[in-house]
Scaffold this motif. Structure first.
Motif, PDB file in Angstrom:
ATOM      1  N   GLU A   1       0.811  -1.222   0.000  1.00 27.82           N
ATOM      2  CA  GLU A   1       0.000   0.000   0.000  1.00 27.82           C
ATOM      3  C   GLU A   1       0.844   1.272   0.000  1.00 27.82           C
ATOM      4  O   GLU A   1       0.300   2.366  -0.116  1.00 27.82           O
ATOM      5  CB  GLU A   1      -0.930  -0.004   1.216  1.00 27.82           C
ATOM      6  CG  GLU A   1      -1.918  -1.148   1.212  1.00 27.82           C
ATOM      7  CD  GLU A   1      -2.701  -1.243   2.508  1.00 27.82           C
ATOM      8  OE1 GLU A   1      -2.439  -0.446   3.435  1.00 27.82           O
ATOM      9  OE2 GLU A   1      -3.565  -2.121   2.595  1.00 27.82           O
ATOM     10  N   TRP A   2       2.148   1.155   0.133  1.00 26.73           N
ATOM     11  CA  TRP A   2       3.004   2.333   0.192  1.00 26.73           C
ATOM     12  C   TRP A   2       3.004   3.124  -1.105  1.00 26.73           C
ATOM     13  O   TRP A   2       3.325   4.310  -1.107  1.00 26.73           O
ATOM     14  CB  TRP A   2       4.422   1.932   0.574  1.00 26.73           C
ATOM     15  CG  TRP A   2       4.591   1.646   2.036  1.00 26.73           C
ATOM     16  CD1 TRP A   2       3.643   1.250   2.916  1.00 26.73           C
ATOM     17  CD2 TRP A   2       5.796   1.747   2.777  1.00 26.73           C
ATOM     18  NE1 TRP A   2       4.173   1.081   4.154  1.00 26.73           N
ATOM     19  CE2 TRP A   2       5.499   1.376   4.107  1.00 26.73           C
ATOM     20  CE3 TRP A   2       7.100   2.099   2.445  1.00 26.73           C
ATOM     21  CZ2 TRP A   2       6.466   1.369   5.102  1.00 26.73           C
ATOM     22  CZ3 TRP A   2       8.055   2.074   3.450  1.00 26.73           C
ATOM     23  CH2 TRP A   2       7.734   1.722   4.750  1.00 26.73           C
ATOM     24  N   ALA A   3       2.651   2.510  -2.207  1.00 28.88           N
ATOM     25  CA  ALA A   3       2.631   3.215  -3.486  1.00 28.88           C
ATOM     26  C   ALA A   3       1.594   4.335  -3.503  1.00 28.88           C
ATOM     27  O   ALA A   3       1.670   5.235  -4.335  1.00 28.88           O
ATOM     28  CB  ALA A   3       2.369   2.238  -4.623  1.00 28.88           C
TER      29      ALA A   3
ATOM     30  N   CYS B   1       3.964   7.121  -1.830  1.00 27.28           N
ATOM     31  CA  CYS B   1       5.128   7.340  -2.687  1.00 27.28           C
ATOM     32  C   CYS B   1       4.700   6.997  -4.110  1.00 27.28           C
ATOM     33  O   CYS B   1       4.648   5.824  -4.472  1.00 27.28           O
ATOM     34  CB  CYS B   1       6.286   6.458  -2.231  1.00 27.28           C
ATOM     35  SG  CYS B   1       7.790   6.698  -3.172  1.00 27.28           S
ATOM     36  N   THR B   2       4.372   7.994  -4.898  1.00 29.53           N
ATOM     37  CA  THR B   2       3.712   7.757  -6.184  1.00 29.53           C
ATOM     38  C   THR B   2       4.635   7.249  -7.292  1.00 29.53           C
ATOM     39  O   THR B   2       4.148   6.786  -8.308  1.00 29.53           O
ATOM     40  CB  THR B   2       3.010   9.038  -6.669  1.00 29.53           C
ATOM     41  OG1 THR B   2       3.972  10.096  -6.724  1.00 29.53           O
ATOM     42  CG2 THR B   2       1.888   9.420  -5.707  1.00 29.53           C
ATOM     43  N   ASP B   3       5.937   7.319  -7.112  1.00 29.26           N
ATOM     44  CA  ASP B   3       6.861   6.768  -8.101  1.00 29.26           C
ATOM     45  C   ASP B   3       7.089   5.297  -7.759  1.00 29.26           C
ATOM     46  O   ASP B   3       7.731   4.984  -6.756  1.00 29.26           O
ATOM     47  CB  ASP B   3       8.183   7.532  -8.075  1.00 29.26           C
ATOM     48  CG  ASP B   3       9.184   7.038  -9.094  1.00 29.26           C
ATOM     49  OD1 ASP B   3       9.037   5.902  -9.586  1.00 29.26           O
ATOM     50  OD2 ASP B   3      10.131   7.789  -9.395  1.00 29.26           O
TER      51      ASP B   3
ATOM     52  N   ILE C   1      12.776   2.015  -1.856  1.00 27.11           N
ATOM     53  CA  ILE C   1      12.675   2.305  -0.422  1.00 27.11           C
ATOM     54  C   ILE C   1      12.349   1.032   0.352  1.00 27.11           C
ATOM     55  O   ILE C   1      12.983   0.727   1.362  1.00 27.11           O
ATOM     56  CB  ILE C   1      11.618   3.401  -0.164  1.00 27.11           C
ATOM     57  CG1 ILE C   1      12.127   4.751  -0.684  1.00 27.11           C
ATOM     58  CG2 ILE C   1      11.256   3.488   1.319  1.00 27.11           C
ATOM     59  CD1 ILE C   1      11.076   5.838  -0.697  1.00 27.11           C
ATOM     60  N   VAL C   2      11.361   0.280  -0.120  1.00 23.28           N
ATOM     61  CA  VAL C   2      10.995  -0.978   0.550  1.00 23.28           C
ATOM     62  C   VAL C   2      12.173  -1.939   0.532  1.00 23.28           C
ATOM     63  O   VAL C   2      12.472  -2.598   1.532  1.00 23.28           O
ATOM     64  CB  VAL C   2       9.738  -1.597  -0.097  1.00 23.28           C
ATOM     65  CG1 VAL C   2       9.492  -2.999   0.440  1.00 23.28           C
ATOM     66  CG2 VAL C   2       8.520  -0.715   0.145  1.00 23.28           C
TER      67      VAL C   2
END
Length: 68
Positions: free
Chosen positions: A24-26, A29-31, A38-39
């Motif tokens: 769900e981090w996308a 962080c939209t790129d 990062i993950v």
């Protein structure tokens, strides 16, 4: 954010708490490539602790509401 994690990881441990799964981090962080980097940086040689799916504050709030 990637640069901050990279510099910190080279000096000491990093502790991060999140209510979201890595998948769900996308949303934040939209790129997608940067998000994956990062993950990857955070999970390399990491200890991941999952505490459950229900939020502590939500659960205790419900219990307090039911008790009243």
């Amino acid at each position: 954010m990637f640069q901050v994690f990279t510099e910190r990881e080279e000096r000491s441990s990093i502790a991060i708490a999140s209510n979201s799964a890595f998948s769900e981090w996308a949303r934040t962080c939209t790129d997608p490539r940067l998000c994956a980097a990062i993950v990857d940086r955070l999970t390399f040689d990491a200890s991941i602790i999952e505490t459950g799916t229900e939020y502590f504050r939500l659960r205790t709030g419900r219990l307090a509401w039911l008790a009243s």
